[in-house]
Design a protein around this motif. Sequence first.
Motif, short mmCIF file in Angstrom:
data_model
loop_
_atom_site.label_atom_id
_atom_site.label_comp_id
_atom_site.label_asym_id
_atom_site.label_seq_id
_atom_site.Cartn_x
_atom_site.Cartn_y
_atom_site.Cartn_z
N VAL A 119 -1.60 -13.86 -22.27
CA VAL A 119 -1.72 -12.44 -22.52
C VAL A 119 -0.57 -11.51 -21.73
O VAL A 119 0.06 -10.75 -22.62
CB VAL A 119 -3.20 -11.73 -22.52
N GLU A 156 -7.23 -10.50 -27.30
CA GLU A 156 -8.06 -9.28 -26.67
C GLU A 156 -9.00 -8.85 -27.67
O GLU A 156 -10.06 -8.48 -27.64
CB GLU A 156 -6.92 -8.28 -26.44
N ILE A 157 -8.51 -9.08 -29.13
CA ILE A 157 -9.42 -8.69 -30.12
C ILE A 157 -10.63 -9.47 -30.17
O ILE A 157 -11.79 -9.21 -30.22
CB ILE A 157 -8.92 -8.50 -31.52
N TYR A 177 3.62 -13.83 -30.32
CA TYR A 177 3.59 -12.71 -29.95
C TYR A 177 2.21 -11.89 -30.40
O TYR A 177 1.51 -11.12 -29.75
CB TYR A 177 4.77 -11.87 -30.60
N GLU A 178 2.02 -12.04 -31.60
CA GLU A 178 0.75 -11.46 -32.18
C GLU A 178 -0.65 -12.16 -31.71
O GLU A 178 -1.72 -11.36 -31.49
CB GLU A 178 0.76 -11.52 -33.76
N TYR A 215 -2.18 -10.08 -28.92
CA TYR A 215 -3.20 -9.40 -29.29
C TYR A 215 -4.40 -9.83 -29.76
O TYR A 215 -5.54 -9.11 -29.54
CB TYR A 215 -2.44 -8.06 -30.12
N ARG A 240 2.52 -9.67 -23.74
CA ARG A 240 2.47 -8.31 -23.89
C ARG A 240 3.36 -7.41 -23.03
O ARG A 240 3.72 -6.49 -23.42
CB ARG A 240 0.96 -7.73 -23.83
N SER A 254 0.31 -5.03 -38.42
CA SER A 254 1.15 -5.12 -37.75
C SER A 254 2.10 -6.11 -37.50
O SER A 254 3.35 -6.12 -37.41
CB SER A 254 0.56 -5.16 -36.21
N THR A 255 1.59 -7.34 -38.06
CA THR A 255 2.44 -8.57 -38.14
C THR A 255 3.70 -8.27 -39.28
O THR A 255 4.55 -8.54 -39.13
CB THR A 255 1.70 -9.67 -38.62
N GLN A 286 -4.33 -6.06 -37.29
CA GLN A 286 -3.38 -6.83 -36.89
C GLN A 286 -2.50 -7.39 -37.66
O GLN A 286 -1.12 -7.72 -37.56
CB GLN A 286 -3.78 -7.96 -35.81
N GLY A 341 -5.20 -17.21 -30.69
CA GLY A 341 -6.08 -16.07 -30.16
C GLY A 341 -7.20 -16.62 -29.84
O GLY A 341 -8.06 -16.12 -28.94
N ASP A 371 6.28 -6.30 -37.79
CA ASP A 371 6.85 -6.81 -36.40
C ASP A 371 7.66 -7.92 -37.35
O ASP A 371 8.69 -8.33 -36.31
CB ASP A 371 5.84 -7.22 -35.44
#
Length: 292
Positions: A104, A178-179, A171-172, A175, A108, A228-229, A225, A82, A232
Amino acid sequence: MKLPKTSFLDLAILASVATGLAYLAHRVAVGMGYDWDWAIIPQYFIRFDDETQSYVPNLLLNGLLTTIRLSVWSTLLATILGLVMGLSRLSRGLFHRLMGWSYVESVRNLPPLVLVFIIYYFLSEQLLPTLHISNAMDAAPGWVREMVTILFAKPQALPAFLSAVFTLALYEGAYITEIIRAGIQSVEKGQWEAAYALGLSSRQRMQHVILPQAMRRILPPLGGQFISTIKDSAIVSIISIQELTFQGMELMSATYLTFEVWITVFLLYLSLTLTCSLAVNRLEKRMAGPDH
């Protein structure tokens, strides 16, 4: 630390939820004729191993530890990815911007299940065999195999584990990109101009001025995040990674204790995510300063 005030409405809502859960449990036991058996669940956390004459983790605890390993390594790798892609999206070069944007938008807008299969069958079947990881593990000393087992997975399951880590990281990472991009862009324009006025190069401006300030704004959502991981990571159970959801399905099929198993799995996930949420909230307050 002041405790939050509790109103009559709060108590009424809690009482309603508790009553609903009690009624649901009653309907399961009476209406469905379900025979609850919670006493069997604890043995699937820890068992006694006759070979080593010691207690070792069983299915549920092994699944929980695998979920934690997956989440930690995936988040670390996704953060690196990222950061690279976030800087690419802010680059002046057209190629770098297109590379970051393509990554991205493609990730996404792709169903994560499709991404799991693409990465798993390409990485496990094509790339990882060329690295001879299994052969290296077979030839490794015992202490190396134990260390790999503790940090990652059992040597025989290592290729599949790495595939799952790369999938989640990819995948993560979209995101997190963008953070990081938003965090860097949120730094005031005056800071950029001041760094430029000091005669710093683009790399020095980013490294010594912009990134240190952006990190204060990036870390809290990065912690979110990570939560979320954790959630996910359940998707990789589809490729037989023995994380918590997979172990729950295996245990349910063996014991037929549908409600006990999935309520236990739910509580384990909840304990992980709530602990991380509290840590993130504490981090946000510390970084916000003493006045908040």
